[in-house]
Scaffold this motif. Structure first.
Motif, PDB file in Angstrom:
ATOM      1  N   ARG A 204       0.886  -1.287   0.010  1.00 23.70           N
ATOM      2  CA  ARG A 204      -0.113  -0.098   0.026  1.00 23.70           C
ATOM      3  C   ARG A 204       0.908   1.408   0.055  1.00 23.70           C
ATOM      4  NH1 ARG A 204      -5.256  -0.627   1.189  1.00 23.70           N
ATOM      5  NH2 ARG A 204      -5.495   1.535   1.732  1.00 23.70           N
ATOM      6  N   GLN A 208       1.756   0.328  -3.669  1.00 24.98           N
ATOM      7  CA  GLN A 208       0.210   1.220  -3.894  1.00 24.98           C
ATOM      8  C   GLN A 208      -0.633   0.370  -4.975  1.00 24.98           C
ATOM      9  OE1 GLN A 208       0.314   5.640  -3.767  1.00 24.98           O
ATOM     10  NE2 GLN A 208       2.764   5.283  -4.349  1.00 24.98           N
ATOM     11  N   LEU A 211      -4.539   0.882  -5.643  1.00 25.18           N
ATOM     12  CA  LEU A 211      -5.008   1.957  -6.423  1.00 25.18           C
ATOM     13  C   LEU A 211      -4.870   1.430  -7.947  1.00 25.18           C
ATOM     14  CD1 LEU A 211      -2.769   5.043  -5.168  1.00 25.18           C
ATOM     15  CD2 LEU A 211      -5.087   4.237  -4.475  1.00 25.18           C
ATOM     16  N   SER A 212      -4.696   0.140  -8.229  1.00 27.28           N
ATOM     17  CA  SER A 212      -5.002  -0.294  -9.374  1.00 27.28           C
ATOM     18  C   SER A 212      -5.789  -1.702  -9.574  1.00 27.28           C
ATOM     19  CB  SER A 212      -3.566  -0.526 -10.009  1.00 27.28           C
ATOM     20  OG  SER A 212      -3.516  -1.558 -11.358  1.00 27.28           O
ATOM     21  N   SER A 222       4.055   6.248  -9.783  1.00 27.28           N
ATOM     22  CA  SER A 222       4.688   6.660  -8.576  1.00 27.28           C
ATOM     23  C   SER A 222       5.938   7.619  -8.671  1.00 27.28           C
ATOM     24  CB  SER A 222       4.890   5.525  -7.735  1.00 27.28           C
ATOM     25  OG  SER A 222       5.695   5.760  -6.356  1.00 27.28           O
ATOM     26  N   THR A 452       4.116   2.300 -12.273  1.00 27.69           N
ATOM     27  CA  THR A 452       2.706   2.721 -11.884  1.00 27.69           C
ATOM     28  C   THR A 452       2.180   2.011 -10.649  1.00 27.69           C
ATOM     29  OG1 THR A 452       1.888   1.014 -13.310  1.00 27.69           O
ATOM     30  CG2 THR A 452       2.318   3.250 -14.465  1.00 27.69           C
ATOM     31  N   TYR A 453       1.138   2.477 -10.406  1.00 30.81           N
ATOM     32  CA  TYR A 453       0.348   1.670  -9.257  1.00 30.81           C
ATOM     33  C   TYR A 453       0.219   0.030  -9.416  1.00 30.81           C
ATOM     34  CZ  TYR A 453      -0.911   6.552  -7.847  1.00 30.81           C
ATOM     35  OH  TYR A 453      -0.526   7.819  -7.562  1.00 30.81           O
TER      36      TYR A 453
END
Length: 598
Positions: A204, A208, A211-212, A222, A452-453
């Motif tokens: 998280r 993260q 978020l995807s 990110s 990316t997430y």
């Protein structure tokens, strides 16, 4: 010059080699031997860069072979496939498959002093597409492999504080399901929905991934990871921009420091309560597992990807050696160090897993359920956080992870750089720094999707499909081209000229028959039992499998494409160009002859 003439005369009298180019199809065998050594004379006209010291080369090869997979993949596969019993198929696959391939690539690179593209004009020109395929595979690896180091750098920077952030559940990224679960926490009730603070920090805060929703919706990049990766590639650039003279010095730190850390962590792990439980779980043999085909498949794949033939790195590194360097001894030493490091890493990991099992009052197999990066970034990170002097151990551990990855990145990109500079010397030889800068920029831009997430899903996709099957197929073609078309007899004569002795029957049998079967076994098993790709709670949909195979084929397609290009541009009829494109027509009579020599 006199010594060169004497060497030429000795080789002509000692060995009889097939012709090395299509223009000499009617030449006698001694003249073929002379032609082989003329390549060396040509290389003397244009001096090639060499390693400053022999140890620079050895440490570079060891640093390349000993990577993150030795730390997380081997221990997991070992306990999953019968513990101590797994060592039997692992060693057999190493002796009859991995080490012969390792030796073959070092010998090829050192003799022909060329990268993975231009070397084929000496061996079998129509297979030149193998070199281009290797370069594309190396780029794909650079797209995702360095992202793992960016994760480790994020952890390293987060470790410079008295309380490690993955030890508590009071942070902004934590959920209501976060619990510290140790035997000292009497009031905690653990359920299937519960998560540890280390898991939530990884999933998280660092990745993260919440978020995807999957590969179809990766989300934004990110910026924290983007900066971490930029720093990693900056280190990479200034380590390899000048060639092996600079990278050979850097590996004295990056290749040796991980062993110091492994030793410290092993001693610390062995003194933890419950460490013996992890060691027993790691080594306790389950001989029934050997009856399973999966165990042998995992052993073959592990030793292949651990030693790393087929990525163009060994060809590149060996090409900077002195012509008469004993690459046979180098192959045995470096491959042995690699295998022993994998075995040692198992103790480092499982002493700590035993400690975690003791603290949680669970079985070791429950604690060790995570594989891959999660084993390092969740389980091991949590164990370190609960040790005394946690900050110190966290810093050296994640420094070790970064340095293990840097060595492999140096090597992978050097394989591409050497290949391109040797193939286009007039264009790139005097512009190495700019070419390396452009290559690093391409790798960084290609890695943006992994930042990316949902970047972790992309990393997993590349790891499973983009590199594995493609590089194994490429190496299979490489072995066939060298052993069957170039000829085992000719290859062994090259080694005799270079090292002063003819390879024994064991090596010749391995190159002609066992290694191709070894590689074919891995390819067939992959096709027959495709992996079920899953990460966290996300199961990859069927369309991602198609996407993965397309990425893999995009590199391998270079091989048949170049064959077609070669035939279309060759002058004359197919019969007239047949010998030049293969250099020697494969003959099982000559193969049997080579096996019977020496």
């Amino acid at each position: 010059m006199n010594s060169l003439i004497q060497a030429l005369g000795t080789a002509v009298g000692a060995v009889g080699m097939p012709p090395t180019s299509g223009g000499d199809t009617g030449a006698s065998a001694p003249f073929g031997g002379l032609r082989t050594l003329v390549v060396q004379q040509t290389s003397l006209d244009r001096p090639r860069e060499t390693w400053s010291k022999k140890m620079d080369f050895l440490l570079s090869v060891i640093g390349y072979a000993v990577d993150l997979g030795n730390v997380w993949r081997f221990p997991y596969i070992c306990y999953q496939n019968g513990g101590g019993a797994f060592l039997l198929p692992y060693l057999l696959m190493a002796v009859f498959g991995g080490v012969p391939l390792f030796y073959m690539e070092l010998a090829l690179g050192q003799f022909h002093r060329s990268g993975c593209i231009s070397i084929w004009k000496h061996i079998c020109p129509i297979f030149k597409g193998i070199g281009f395929a290797i370069c594309i595979i190396a780029l794909y690896i650079a797209f995702y492999y360095n992202t793992i180091m960016a994760w480790a750098l994020y952890y390293l920077l987060s470790s410079f504080r008295p309380t490690l952030p993955w030890t508590t559940c009071t942070n902004s990224w934590n959920t209501v399901n976060c619990y510290r679960y140790l035997s000292s926490d009497q009031n905690v009730t653990w359920s299937n929905l519960s998560t540890s603070p280390a898991e939530e920090f990884y999933t998280r805060q660092v990745l993260q991934v919440h978020l995807s929703s999957g590969l179809h919706q990766l989300g934004s990049v990110s910026w924290q990871l983007a900066l971490c990766l930029l720093f990693i590639f900056t280190i990479v650039y200034f380590s390899i921009w000048k060639g092996v003279k600079t990278s050979g010095k850097v590996v004295w730190v990056t290749a040796t420091f991980p062993y110091l850390v492994l030793l410290i962590l092993l001693i610390r792990g062995a003194t933890l309560p419950g460490a013996w439980r992890g060691v027993v779980f790691y080594l306790k043999p389950d001989w029934q597992k050997l009856l399973s085909t999966t165990v042998w498949i995992d052993a073959a794949a592990q030793i292949f990807f651990s030693l790393g033939p087929g990525f163009g790195v060994l060809l590149a590194f060996a090409s900077y050696n002195p012509f008469h360097n004993n690459c046979y001894k180098d192959a045995l030493v470096t491959s042995s160090v690699n295998c022993l490091t994998s075995f040692l890493s198992g103790f480092v990991i499982f002493t700590v897993l035993g400690y975690m099992a003791e603290m949680r009052q669970q079985n070791v197999d429950v604690v060790a359920k995570d594989a891959g990066p999660s084993l390092l970034f969740i389980i091991y990170a949590e164990a370190i956080a609960n040790m005394p002097a946690a900050t110190f151990f966290a810093i050296i551990f994640f420094l070790m992870i970064i340095m293990l990855g840097l060595d492999s990145t140096f090597a992978g990109l050097e394989g591409v750089i050497t290949a391109m500079l040797d193939e286009f010397p007039r264009l790139l030889a005097k512009r190495r720094e700019w070419f390396v800068f452009g290559l690093v920029c391409v790798c960084y831009l290609g890695a943006l999707s992994t930042l990316t997430y949902g970047g972790a899903f992309v990393v997993k996709l590349f790891e499973e499909y983009a590199t594995g099957p493609a590089v194994i197929t490429v190496v299979l073609l490489e072995v066939i081209a060298v052993s069957w078309f170039y000829g085992t007899s000719r290859f062994c004569n090259d080694i005799q000229v270079m090292l002063g002795f003819y390879p024994g029957c064991f090596w010749r049998v391995c190159w002609v028959a066992i290694c191709p079967c070894f590689l074919l076994f891995i390819i067939i098993s992959f096709l027959a039992f495709p992996p079920e790709v899953k990460l966290f709670n996300y199961t990859y949909p069927p369309w991602t499998t198609v996407l993965g195979y397309c990425i893999g084929v995009s590199s391998f397609i270079c091989v048949p494409s170049y064959m077609v290009y070669y035939l279309l541009n060759a002058k004359g009829t197919f019969k007239q160009v047949q010998t030049p494109m293969f250099l020697t027509i494969p003959s099982f009579i000559s193969i049997r002859s080579s096996l019977g020599e020496g």
